[in-house]
Design a protein around this motif. Structure first.
Motif, PDB file in Angstrom:
ATOM      1  N   SER A 266       0.664  -1.401   0.092  1.00 13.63           N
ATOM      2  CA  SER A 266      -0.022  -0.025  -0.031  1.00 13.63           C
ATOM      3  C   SER A 266       0.799   1.342  -0.051  1.00 13.63           C
ATOM      4  O   SER A 266       0.255   2.376  -0.321  1.00 13.63           O
ATOM      5  CB  SER A 266      -0.799  -0.008   1.358  1.00 13.63           C
ATOM      6  N   GLY A 267       2.349   1.145   0.372  1.00 11.04           N
ATOM      7  CA  GLY A 267       3.140   2.319   0.282  1.00 11.04           C
ATOM      8  C   GLY A 267       3.651   2.631  -0.917  1.00 11.04           C
ATOM      9  O   GLY A 267       4.433   3.628  -1.019  1.00 11.04           O
ATOM     10  N   LEU A 268       3.602   1.763  -2.146  1.00  9.87           N
ATOM     11  CA  LEU A 268       3.957   1.972  -3.448  1.00  9.87           C
ATOM     12  C   LEU A 268       3.051   2.757  -4.174  1.00  9.87           C
ATOM     13  O   LEU A 268       1.903   2.400  -4.229  1.00  9.87           O
ATOM     14  CB  LEU A 268       4.349   0.588  -3.931  1.00  9.87           C
ATOM     15  N   ASP A 269       3.582   3.562  -4.984  1.00  5.00           N
ATOM     16  CA  ASP A 269       2.564   4.404  -6.059  1.00  5.00           C
ATOM     17  C   ASP A 269       2.627   3.336  -7.202  1.00  5.00           C
ATOM     18  O   ASP A 269       3.200   2.263  -7.116  1.00  5.00           O
ATOM     19  CB  ASP A 269       3.244   5.782  -6.303  1.00  5.00           C
ATOM     20  N   ASP A 270       1.785   3.938  -8.035  1.00  7.78           N
ATOM     21  CA  ASP A 270       1.545   2.777  -9.234  1.00  7.78           C
ATOM     22  C   ASP A 270       2.698   2.656 -10.070  1.00  7.78           C
ATOM     23  O   ASP A 270       2.684   1.077 -10.361  1.00  7.78           O
ATOM     24  CB  ASP A 270       0.416   3.574 -10.004  1.00  7.78           C
ATOM     25  N   ASP A 271       3.569   3.293 -10.151  1.00  9.33           N
ATOM     26  CA  ASP A 271       4.700   3.022 -10.768  1.00  9.33           C
ATOM     27  C   ASP A 271       5.558   1.886 -10.261  1.00  9.33           C
ATOM     28  O   ASP A 271       6.144   0.970 -10.803  1.00  9.33           O
ATOM     29  CB  ASP A 271       5.641   4.058 -11.533  1.00  9.33           C
ATOM     30  N   ALA A 272       5.849   2.121  -8.959  1.00  9.17           N
ATOM     31  CA  ALA A 272       6.603   1.367  -8.111  1.00  9.17           C
ATOM     32  C   ALA A 272       5.988  -0.046  -8.095  1.00  9.17           C
ATOM     33  O   ALA A 272       6.556  -1.326  -7.980  1.00  9.17           O
ATOM     34  CB  ALA A 272       6.982   1.865  -6.622  1.00  9.17           C
ATOM     35  N   ALA A 273       4.701  -0.153  -7.940  1.00 14.83           N
ATOM     36  CA  ALA A 273       3.959  -1.392  -7.530  1.00 14.83           C
ATOM     37  C   ALA A 273       4.184  -2.318  -8.958  1.00 14.83           C
ATOM     38  O   ALA A 273       4.369  -3.422  -9.090  1.00 14.83           O
ATOM     39  CB  ALA A 273       2.351  -1.277  -7.337  1.00 14.83           C
ATOM     40  N   THR A 274       4.029  -1.497 -10.015  1.00 15.31           N
ATOM     41  CA  THR A 274       4.065  -2.059 -11.269  1.00 15.31           C
ATOM     42  C   THR A 274       5.593  -2.650 -11.492  1.00 15.31           C
ATOM     43  O   THR A 274       5.697  -3.684 -12.110  1.00 15.31           O
ATOM     44  CB  THR A 274       3.843  -1.073 -12.554  1.00 15.31           C
ATOM     45  N   ARG A 275       6.603  -1.941 -11.256  1.00 13.53           N
ATOM     46  CA  ARG A 275       7.913  -2.501 -11.214  1.00 13.53           C
ATOM     47  C   ARG A 275       8.096  -3.579 -10.298  1.00 13.53           C
ATOM     48  O   ARG A 275       8.579  -4.578 -10.834  1.00 13.53           O
ATOM     49  CB  ARG A 275       8.949  -1.473 -10.857  1.00 13.53           C
ATOM     50  N   LEU A 276       7.553  -3.641  -9.231  1.00 14.48           N
ATOM     51  CA  LEU A 276       7.889  -4.706  -8.309  1.00 14.48           C
ATOM     52  C   LEU A 276       6.829  -6.050  -9.078  1.00 14.48           C
ATOM     53  O   LEU A 276       7.631  -7.170  -8.836  1.00 14.48           O
ATOM     54  CB  LEU A 276       7.044  -4.499  -7.087  1.00 14.48           C
ATOM     55  N   ARG A 277       5.753  -5.845  -9.666  1.00 14.45           N
ATOM     56  CA  ARG A 277       5.010  -7.029 -10.176  1.00 14.45           C
ATOM     57  C   ARG A 277       5.851  -7.575 -11.411  1.00 14.45           C
ATOM     58  O   ARG A 277       6.000  -8.684 -11.563  1.00 14.45           O
ATOM     59  CB  ARG A 277       3.625  -6.827 -10.804  1.00 14.45           C
ATOM     60  N   ARG A 278       6.261  -6.610 -12.324  1.00 17.12           N
ATOM     61  CA  ARG A 278       7.037  -7.041 -13.313  1.00 17.12           C
ATOM     62  C   ARG A 278       8.335  -7.821 -13.096  1.00 17.12           C
ATOM     63  O   ARG A 278       8.739  -8.678 -13.819  1.00 17.12           O
ATOM     64  CB  ARG A 278       7.423  -5.795 -14.026  1.00 17.12           C
ATOM     65  N   THR A 279       9.086  -7.369 -12.129  1.00 20.33           N
ATOM     66  CA  THR A 279      10.380  -8.071 -11.930  1.00 20.33           C
ATOM     67  C   THR A 279      10.351  -9.091 -10.940  1.00 20.33           C
ATOM     68  O   THR A 279      11.204  -9.999 -10.963  1.00 20.33           O
ATOM     69  CB  THR A 279      11.528  -6.901 -11.336  1.00 20.33           C
ATOM     70  N   ARG A 280       9.579  -9.157  -9.877  1.00 24.26           N
ATOM     71  CA  ARG A 280       9.798 -10.028  -8.951  1.00 24.26           C
ATOM     72  C   ARG A 280       8.648 -11.070  -8.783  1.00 24.26           C
ATOM     73  O   ARG A 280       8.578 -12.046  -8.184  1.00 24.26           O
ATOM     74  CB  ARG A 280       9.534  -9.035  -7.485  1.00 24.26           C
ATOM     75  N   MET A 281       7.558 -10.917  -9.556  1.00 20.18           N
ATOM     76  CA  MET A 281       6.229 -11.937  -9.377  1.00 20.18           C
ATOM     77  C   MET A 281       5.975 -12.436 -10.860  1.00 20.18           C
ATOM     78  O   MET A 281       6.378 -11.969 -12.116  1.00 20.18           O
ATOM     79  CB  MET A 281       4.948 -10.869  -8.915  1.00 20.18           C
ATOM     80  N   GLY A 282       5.499 -13.652 -10.783  1.00 22.91           N
ATOM     81  CA  GLY A 282       4.928 -14.283 -11.946  1.00 22.91           C
ATOM     82  C   GLY A 282       3.662 -14.731 -11.549  1.00 22.91           C
ATOM     83  O   GLY A 282       3.064 -14.900 -10.549  1.00 22.91           O
TER      84      GLY A 282
END
Length: 215
Positions: free
Chosen positions: A66-82
């Protein structure tokens, strides 16, 4: 790596999840089972940051989503999650190879050989130039699985990953999932109704109205 703290979510005044807390261990392959409508898919969406909880926190590596803005959350999903979701989300205008290679491209590390290897691993060798319209539902599910694994994510979220597969293909795909995540040291959370699928997990959790508990 992943912790849920007093997580709550409701829709239309109906509580789906309430005060849900749990810590997932790094590198652990967890199956989550439970009755239909108990909130299993909602749980995955909250973990991924695709939906926001009404209360509580999802912590990834100690950091609240919840502390991430949209761009940061998108980067996290893109790099760290499948992600392997029931709706596939395979892009119809891209070839199978392009679909599988997309996470690598978005992360600035294109690797056609890796994408081709993953297509072969899910039983679609030589089909890279085909398009999604040429595939059955089960084959589309296999493309979605290859795409979710191609960039070696730290956390894999899978919603009924074998729901459209025959038993023999499902067994092969599940063993592939387990082998890939164990090789890379990734964690995985798999929502499933299948006891055969859950049997391959390190731990099986049951989601009920009162929370998560060992099955």
């Amino acid at each position: 790596m992943l912790e849920l703290v007093n997580l709550g979510k409701s829709y239309g005044g109906r509580n789906v999840l309430a005060k849900l807390s749990h810590r997932f261990q790094p590198g652990e392959f967890v199956a989550v089972m439970g009755e239909s409508g108990v909130g299993k898919s909602t749980l995955l969406n909250l973990i991924a940051g695709l939906d926001a909880p009404d209360s509580g926190q999802v912590l990834v590596d100690g950091m609240p989503m919840s502390g991430l803005d949209d761009d940061a959350a998108t980067r996290l999903r893109r790099t760290r999650m499948g992600f392997i979701f029931q709706a596939f989300h395979v892009l119809p205008h891209l070839s199978l190879l392009q679909n599988v290679a997309l996470p690598l491209l978005l992360n600035g590390a294109p690797d056609p050989a890796r994408a081709a290897h993953m297509l072969e691993a899910v039983g679609l060798a030589g089909r890279g130039a085909d398009f999604p319209r040429q595939l059955s539902g089960g084959e589309l599910q296999r493309v979605a699985i290859a795409r979710a694994l191609v960039h070696r994510p730290a956390l894999l979220l899978a919603d009924e990953p074998t729901g459209n597969l025959d038993p023999e293909t499902a067994d092969g795909v599940l063993h592939l999932l387990r082998a890939e995540i164990k090789e890379s040291g990734a964690g995985a959370i798999m929502v499933t109704h299948s006891h055969a699928a859950a049997a391959l997990a390190d731990r099986v959790l049951l989601l009920t109205r009162s929370g998560l508990k060992l099955a």
